[in-house]
Scaffold this active site. Structure first.
Site, PDB file in Angstrom:
ATOM      1  NE  ARG A 175      -4.127   0.202   1.498  1.00 63.26           N
ATOM      2  CZ  ARG A 175      -5.175   0.661   2.177  1.00 63.26           C
ATOM      3  NH1 ARG A 175      -5.416   0.221   3.396  1.00 63.26           N
ATOM      4  NH2 ARG A 175      -5.980   1.555   1.653  1.00 63.26           N
TER       5      ARG A 175
ATOM      6  CG  ASP B 126      -3.521   6.605   6.001  1.00 61.47           C
ATOM      7  OD1 ASP B 126      -4.603   7.171   6.228  1.00 61.47           O
ATOM      8  OD2 ASP B 126      -3.351   5.377   6.087  1.00 61.47           O
TER       9      ASP B 126
HETATM   10  O1  MRU Z   1      -7.799   2.408   3.714  1.00 61.03           O
HETATM   11  P1  MRU Z   1      -7.681   2.276   5.198  1.00 61.03           P
HETATM   12  O2  MRU Z   1      -8.878   1.657   5.833  1.00 61.03           O
HETATM   13  O3  MRU Z   1      -6.393   1.573   5.608  1.00 61.03           O
HETATM   14  O4  MRU Z   1      -7.580   3.781   5.694  1.00 61.03           O
HETATM   15  C1  MRU Z   1      -7.424   4.044   7.066  1.00 61.03           C
HETATM   16  C2  MRU Z   1      -7.318   5.478   7.366  1.00 61.03           C
HETATM   17  O5  MRU Z   1      -7.314   6.331   6.511  1.00 61.03           O
HETATM   18  C3  MRU Z   1      -7.098   5.841   8.809  1.00 61.03           C
HETATM   19  O6  MRU Z   1      -7.726   7.054   9.091  1.00 61.03           O
HETATM   20  C4  MRU Z   1      -5.603   5.988   9.072  1.00 61.03           C
HETATM   21  O7  MRU Z   1      -4.887   4.892   8.567  1.00 61.03           O
HETATM   22  C5  MRU Z   1      -5.302   6.166  10.508  1.00 61.03           C
HETATM   23  S1  MRU Z   1      -5.459   4.669  11.469  1.00 61.03           S
HETATM   24  C6  MRU Z   1      -5.032   5.100  13.058  1.00 61.03           C
END
Ligand code: MRU
Length: 336
Positions: free
Chosen positions: A80, A224
């Site tokens: 990712r 992220d």
């Molecule tokens: O695509 P995802 O479900 O992995 O996205 C998650 C998010 O955007 C969260 O807000 C982020 O990773 C923070 S988790 C503490």
């Protein structure tokens, strides 16, 4: 009681399969690092801190199997692209590998354990700093999922909301359902429900009306990646929320563990935004939502510019703008 997002059982990485929540609590037992990369890319495990910790254990699996660690690290890193926690954990594992030639699986295992334990410690600290920002009897709006299962610890923004409830400060939590993968409806609402926290799910587009009606005292989200200038990448829709919050004078807080802060990325424009399969938008559980042939664009994240962020909540404390110098001064890599 919430199940752990992940745990090492001495031979395998046992992952909570988040794709099945809230209907089924099931675990994947992963024996090979390629399975860990697949679990990350297919979103069996998600949430920036959780994928970083999972990737560290992926490297341990590669070392135990005697596989090429450089290849494993490269494949895990590419699983990712947006959350920097993945690269942050993998860089630490690679540094350990380089420090212990030939490859020492036990040293790598000790480091993966430390990365996991660190996440537990720092999320608790971050949550304590976040709760201290909140007024009593507050109504909080949250996007995506940032709870315990998105980390190895107590979560970030959702951890703050849970702690606010436990300390008698929370009147209500509003949860964006978070199209298209519905992390808010499926994961955050489940987590808060398990912990008895009063919450209501809304469609993402309802947040403007809610704020206009004066039903929100603060918006809390995770992230992220935080760039060196304070711009933030988070789940798509975060930017819209920040704009509406600003229009209504509502504080917009981003919970950002040090592992999400990337001083090598100058600003939000330099962050790679993952684009996922358009079918995540055009279908639901295998059933078509649109006429066949309808096109969809599916960026998984967006960028919220630093000027819309009231404060960043970290394990080191609360940081207010201007962010650049304060972020540079953080003891990143030397966790408290
Ligand atoms: O695509 P995802 O479900 O992995 O996205 C998650 C998010 O955007 C969260 O807000 C982020 O990773 C923070 S988790 C503490």
């Amino acid at each position: 009681m919430l199940p752990p997002s992940l745990r090492w059982n001495g031979e395998q990485l046992v992952l909570l399969d988040q794709r099945l929540l809230p209907h089924e609590i099931a675990f994947l037992s992963l024996r090979h690092w390629r399975d860990v990369a697949e679990a990350i890319s297919t979103m069996a495990v998600r949430g920036a801190p959780a994928i970083g910790v999972a990737a560290a254990w992926g490297v341990v699996l590669a070392a135990r199997a005697g596989d090429d660690l450089e290849e494993a690290i490269a494949v895990l890193r590419a699983s990712r692209p947006t959350a920097v926690n993945l690269g942050w954990a993998l860089d630490r594992m690679r540094g350990c590998e380089a420090a212990h030639p030939p490859v020492d699986p036990f040293a790598l295992q000790d480091l993966a354990e430390e990365i996991e334990a660190e996440d537990r410690r720092l999320t608790q600290r971050l949550v304590d700093h976040g709760v201290a920002l909140l007024p009593s009897d507050c109504r909080l709006l949250h996007h995506c999922h940032t709870g315990a299962i998105a980390t190895a610890g107590v979560g970030t923004a959702l951890g703050v909301i849970t702690a606010a409830h436990q300390r008698g400060l929370l009147r209500h939590a509003w949860l964006d359902e978070t199209r298209p993968r519905l992390q808010g409806a499926a994961l955050s609402a489940w987590e808060l429900g398990c912990q008895g926290v009063p919450c209501t799910v809304i469609v993402d587009g309802a947040s403007g009306l809610l704020m206009r009606r004066g039903e929100v005292d603060a918006v809390l989200v995770g992230c992220d990646r935080v760039a060196a200038n304070g711009d933030v990448a988070n789940k798509v829709g975060t930017y819209n929320l920040a704009l509406v919050a600003r229009a209504h004078g509502i504080p917009f807080y981003v919970c950002a563990p040090g592992s999400s802060i990337d001083l090598t990325t100058v600003d939000g424009d330099a962050i790679t935004i993952e684009e996922r399969d358009p079918q995540e938008i055009t279908t639901l559980r295998g059933q078509p939502l649109t006429a066949s042939g309808v096109k969809a664009w599916n960026p998984a994240f967006d960028i919220t510019p630093a000027h819309l962020i009231t404060a960043l909540v970290t394990e080191f404390g609360v940081i207010r703008p201007p962010y650049r110098d304060l972020l540079c001064d953080l003891p990143l890599g030397r966790q408290p």
